[in-house]
Design an enzyme around this catalytic site. Structure first.
Site, PDB file in Angstrom:
ATOM      1  N   PRO A 369      -3.054  33.546   9.656  1.00 57.61           N
ATOM      2  CA  PRO A 369      -2.038  34.223  10.322  1.00 57.61           C
ATOM      3  C   PRO A 369      -0.878  34.529  10.351  1.00 57.61           C
ATOM      4  O   PRO A 369      -0.825  35.478   8.979  1.00 57.61           O
ATOM      5  CB  PRO A 369      -1.675  32.418  10.932  1.00 57.61           C
ATOM      6  CG  PRO A 369      -2.874  31.340  10.039  1.00 57.61           C
ATOM      7  CD  PRO A 369      -3.327  32.517   9.102  1.00 57.61           C
ATOM      8  N   GLY A 371       2.597  35.864   8.086  1.00 58.44           N
ATOM      9  CA  GLY A 371       3.717  34.176   7.852  1.00 58.44           C
ATOM     10  C   GLY A 371       3.239  33.992   6.397  1.00 58.44           C
ATOM     11  O   GLY A 371       4.018  33.704   6.177  1.00 58.44           O
ATOM     12  N   VAL A 372       1.857  34.287   6.759  1.00 55.28           N
ATOM     13  CA  VAL A 372       1.075  33.601   5.126  1.00 55.28           C
ATOM     14  C   VAL A 372       1.157  34.239   4.043  1.00 55.28           C
ATOM     15  O   VAL A 372       1.184  33.367   2.960  1.00 55.28           O
ATOM     16  CB  VAL A 372      -0.075  32.943   5.566  1.00 55.28           C
ATOM     17  CG1 VAL A 372      -0.186  31.915   6.928  1.00 55.28           C
ATOM     18  CG2 VAL A 372      -1.098  34.191   5.704  1.00 55.28           C
ATOM     19  N   LYS A 374       0.320  37.977   3.260  1.00 52.72           N
ATOM     20  CA  LYS A 374      -1.263  38.899   3.262  1.00 52.72           C
ATOM     21  C   LYS A 374      -0.228  39.785   2.339  1.00 52.72           C
ATOM     22  O   LYS A 374      -1.395  40.563   1.769  1.00 52.72           O
ATOM     23  CB  LYS A 374      -1.815  38.674   4.226  1.00 52.72           C
ATOM     24  CG  LYS A 374      -2.077  37.570   5.161  1.00 52.72           C
ATOM     25  CD  LYS A 374      -3.340  37.657   6.245  1.00 52.72           C
ATOM     26  CE  LYS A 374      -2.125  38.507   7.139  1.00 52.72           C
ATOM     27  NZ  LYS A 374      -1.403  37.631   8.095  1.00 52.72           N
ATOM     28  N   SER A 691     -13.623  24.347  21.632  1.00 52.43           N
ATOM     29  CA  SER A 691     -14.028  23.093  21.043  1.00 52.43           C
ATOM     30  C   SER A 691     -12.692  22.075  21.619  1.00 52.43           C
ATOM     31  O   SER A 691     -12.499  21.388  21.592  1.00 52.43           O
ATOM     32  CB  SER A 691     -12.861  23.983  19.968  1.00 52.43           C
ATOM     33  OG  SER A 691     -11.879  24.226  20.398  1.00 52.43           O
ATOM     34  N   LYS A 734      -6.704  23.679  12.553  1.00 49.67           N
ATOM     35  CA  LYS A 734      -6.132  22.543  13.233  1.00 49.67           C
ATOM     36  C   LYS A 734      -5.669  21.183  12.983  1.00 49.67           C
ATOM     37  O   LYS A 734      -5.172  20.241  13.458  1.00 49.67           O
ATOM     38  CB  LYS A 734      -8.088  21.893  14.325  1.00 49.67           C
ATOM     39  CG  LYS A 734      -8.062  23.739  15.374  1.00 49.67           C
ATOM     40  CD  LYS A 734      -9.997  22.867  15.513  1.00 49.67           C
ATOM     41  CE  LYS A 734     -10.097  23.887  16.477  1.00 49.67           C
ATOM     42  NZ  LYS A 734     -11.338  23.912  17.564  1.00 49.67           N
TER      43      LYS A 734
END
Length: 810
Positions: A369, A371-372, A374, A691, A734
């Site tokens: 995602p 803002g992590v 990268k 899912s 999740k």
């Protein structure tokens, strides 16, 4: 465009008698003629002409075109017009603010019988005249000669459209051939009128042959004069000779010639560039070519720019690579918190490169995602290896030329972004980050993803060929790193050439540690504050994380911390305080009201509501599924902008509930008289994916049995019509979303048990997992104890899981 009239005033609407069927509306024209079979645009501005055309268009009538004797007369009388003209049909009528346009196609010749009066435009009774179409040997010979001369004229007129030649060759009717050539030949309008008034086809062909022969003689003479003129010195040639003389004069006087100095400098740069043999030979050839070109030539600048690109590229410059695994581990620990598996894989990658520098290492691709961290990981790798770092964003790139470059034949051509980034880095072995690889586009100029295959393939990139350079460039020393948010959106062929490393989102404790170690310091420096001037405690940070941000990364959290620092900077700048301590009570006045409220308990306090878990490119999210029933005919209503997969999941869930109505104690007859409505809120956001089957099944079961689902329980998984719970993806995202939402129990498919290892250990300790193989296990684990007062559909009883299984076995 030929003109039919002269005035610019608009036509006034006038009433007039009905035009007889045997009468024709007449449109006077000047300076042009229309022949049968020819399409001609006309400009009209005279009020009477506009009224005539509008009447013809309104009544779907044909018009007659007559030539004026005197083109200077504005309102010609009938006696001032020729008596022979052309009947035409109006193909198109276009109006603008000042001018009206009409496109006509000629049909047949006509002769005026008499003019009628009482109309705001000319109307006459006419007699249409045909031309004999009998083809005799004499006529056929004339047609052959006419086509031959037409070909000669076309060769002398290079500006004519190419399709005119085949059109003339395809005409088999003598009158059609004569009318077509008469319409396009450049002769006075009086001579064209004479051809129009010639009704005998033999005479018509003879006249046209004579006019065409005369026109060919004029064209041949014009060509001879032009060729003689071209033999004289042009002004450009004269200027070139004068410049050459000036260069020799400057040389005799000892003055420097700017061009010679520039060429000498380019030659020296070629010697120092360290190019491969084929590239150096290409540069020498272009340099010799540049010497022969005058400076004023347009090609001079193109060749010079090409040579400048060649000599500036780092063909042989490689920065020394320093790989120290312990130092790299220390740098990664300094720059990044958590993500232990990712850092371990990077250290393994660097260790292999240290032991085997010439080996073909895999290309890493960080997926996760926003803002992590990268992009910052790529910067840390560059710092750990002591290399230059360049970032190339591929988001929105839809042209292959942006990767491979444009060919030099195009105006403004440049190398592709890969070569430009290499030139910017100034070295042949930088760390190049290919950012946003999942957002590559495809346009009509080619597929940029296909162009990336050669860049990323270790077997091919040693001889990467940019269209602009036209010589191979070695990219094998470049350390490529890719990033993306969604793995599925990266083209499969490109994804196959990379090793994908997934980066999950952060839990609350990790966000708190990241904020204390990195974000606060960065935002304090950005606001011009020292650490002692602004204090933000842990409870404030936790409140910001819970109430003002809901994301997988920390980008939004950093913006909120920046807002707190700016508030403190304003108080200090105004002299109201020398040290600011931010408290939880101050957050509402600084950041506004809370953006996120825990709503799980409220949303699941009634039967028919289930909490699901969904995966998005920005991380995991909780998803509420609401169901209710209304009197009806047993239909299923779906709302909430659901995709095709989720609609099918809802239908399968309802079918499964109906098939087990007896086991769940549901009155099947009453169910047939009720419509079931399934809604997924936040309808403006598209939702899809395999899912939500378990959540929809539980929401329907809760509705029809009147039992509520536990408020601290969320679920994910797909179902089959046999009641099996099928595996899903995105377990890690999740589960983290469930922790953020305050969920205590998460129900997952049993076949996803292996994926739980990807969830951080701290997160696993905060959640109780329930593994599902059958939907009955979800019913047993998720429902609150049965209530005495059932809702929605009365007459229902409850059965345990054991009783339901026994009923199915019977």
């Amino acid at each position: 465009m030929p003109d039919a009239t002269g005035n610019s005033s608009a036509a006034a609407t006038q009433s007039h008698p009905v035009i007889p069927d045997d009468a024709t509306i007449i449109l006077p024209i000047r300076n042009t003629l229309l022949f049968p079979g020819v399409v001609l645009p006309l400009t009209i501005a005279r009020p009477s002409s506009i009224a005539a055309v509008q009447e013809a268009v309104r009544g779907a009538r044909k018009i007659g075109l007559l030539l004026q004797d005197d083109p200077n007369i504005d309102q010609p009388e009938p006696e001032q017009l020729r008596r022979v003209g052309t009947i035409a049909e109006i193909l198109r009528y276009v109006t603008s603010e000042l001018t009206h346009y009409v496109i006509c196609r000629g049909l047949r010749r006509f002769r005026v019988g008499e003019f009628l009066t009482g109309y705001p435009f000319l109307v006459a009774r006419v007699k249409e005249i045909g031309v004999s179409e009998v083809i005799t040997p004499e006529i056929e010979a004339r047609m052959h000669l006419l086509k031959t001369r037409a070909r000669e004229a076309i060769q002398l007129l290079p500006n004519l459209p190419q399709e005119i030649g085949p059109a003339i060759e395809g005409l088999e009717s003598p009158s059609a051939l004569a009318d077509f050539l008469a319409g396009i030949i450049d002769i006075p309008v009086a001579e064209k009128q004479d051809l129009l008034e010639t009704f005998d086809v033999t005479q018509l062909l003879d006249k046209l042959l004579g006019l065409l022969a005369k026109r060919i003689q004029v064209l041949q003479l014009s060509k001879q004069i032009g060729e003689q003129t071209e033999q004289t010195l042009s002004s450009q040639q004269r200027e070139h000779i004068l410049r050459e003389q000036l260069r020799h004069i400057q040389k005799e006087l000892g003055d420097d010639d700017p061009k010679s100095a520039e060429l000498k400098e380019l030659g020296e740069k070629i010697d120092k560039a360290g190019m491969p043999k084929n590239a150096e030979e290409q540069a020498r050839r272009e340099l010799k070519r540049l010497e022969r070109l005058p400076e004023i030539a347009a090609e001079y600048g193109m060749v010079r720019s090409y040579l400048e690109w060649l000599v500036e590229l780092p063909w042989s410059k490689c920065d020394p690579e320093r790989i120290d695994v312990d130092a790299a581990r220390r740098i990664l620990e300094e720059d990044h918190y958590g993500i232990e598996k990712v850092k371990r894989r990077i250290l393994e990658y660097l260790a292999v490169r240290k032991l085997n520098p010439e080996g073909k290492s895999p290309i890493l691709c960080f997926v996760g995602p926003p803002g992590v961290g990268k992009t910052s990981l790529g910067q840390s790798i560059a710092r750990a290896t002591d290399r230059k770092f360049v970032r190339l964003s591929l988001g929105g790139v839809h042209d292959e030329s942006e990767i491979r470059g444009h060919r030099r034949t195009y105006v403004g051509a440049l190398p592709g972004n890969i070569i430009q980034s290499i030139n910017k880095a100034g070295t042949r072995n930088p760390v190049m980050m290919l950012d946003e690889m999942d957002k590559l586009g495809v346009g009509f100029h080619g597929d940029p993803a296909a162009a990336l295959l050669e860049v990323l393939d270790p077997e091919q990139n040693a001889a990467f060929r940019d269209n602009y350079l036209a010589v191979p460039f070695d990219l094998s020393k470049v350390l490529f790193i890719g990033t993306g948010n969604v793995l599925d959106n990266i083209p499969p062929a490109v994804r196959d050439r990379m090793e994908v490393i997934e980066m999950p989102g952060y839990i609350e404790d990790e966000k708190l540690a990241i904020a204390k170690r990195y974000l606060i310091k960065r935002q304090l420096a950005s606001a011009g504050l020292s650490e002692g001037q602004c204090q933000i405690d842990d409870d404030v940070l936790r409140a910001v994380i819970r109430d003002y941000t809901r994301e997988a990364g920390v980008r939004s959290l950093e913006r909120r911390i920046g807002a707190l620092c700016r508030h403190a900077a304003m108080l200090i700048a105004e002299g109201k305080s020398t040290r600011v301590v931010i408290a939880v009570a101050d957050l509402q006045s600084i950041l506004g009201p809370k953006r996120y409220e825990p709503e799980t308990a409220m949303r699941t306090s009634v039967p028919g509501v289930a909490t699901g878990l969904a995966w998005t490119p920005a991380g995991g999210e909780i998803l509420f599924v609401e169901a209710t029933s209304i009197p009806g005919r047993g239909n299923l209503i779906l709302t909430g902008q659901l995709g095709a997969v989720m609609k099918e999941s809802a239908q399968a869930a309802l079918t499964l509930v109906k098939s087990r109505a007896v086991e769940f104690g549901i009155d099947a007859k009453k169910l047939q008289k009720a419509d079931v409505h399934v809604h997924v809120p936040a309808g403006a956001i598209p939702k899809d994916g395999p899912s939500a089957g378990v959540a929809m099944f539980m929401a329907l079961t809760s509705l029809l049995t009147g039992r509520t689902i536990r408020s601290d329980t969320a679920m994910t998984g797909e179902i089959s019509l046999r009641g099996l719970v099928l595996p899903i993806g995105g377990v890690k995202e999740k589960v983290l979303a469930a922790i953020q939402a305050g969920i205590a129990t998460v129900m997952l498919p049993a076949r996803n048990r292996k994926d739980i290892e990807d969830v951080p250990e701290k997160a696993r300790k905060q959640i109780r997992f329930v593994w599902l193989e059958q939907v009955d296990e979800a019913v047993e684990a998720a429902f609150d104890p049965p209530q005495t007062d059932q809702q929605n559909l009365p007459g229902m009883t409850h059965a345990t899981t054991t009783e339901r299984r026994a009923a199915r076995s019977r």
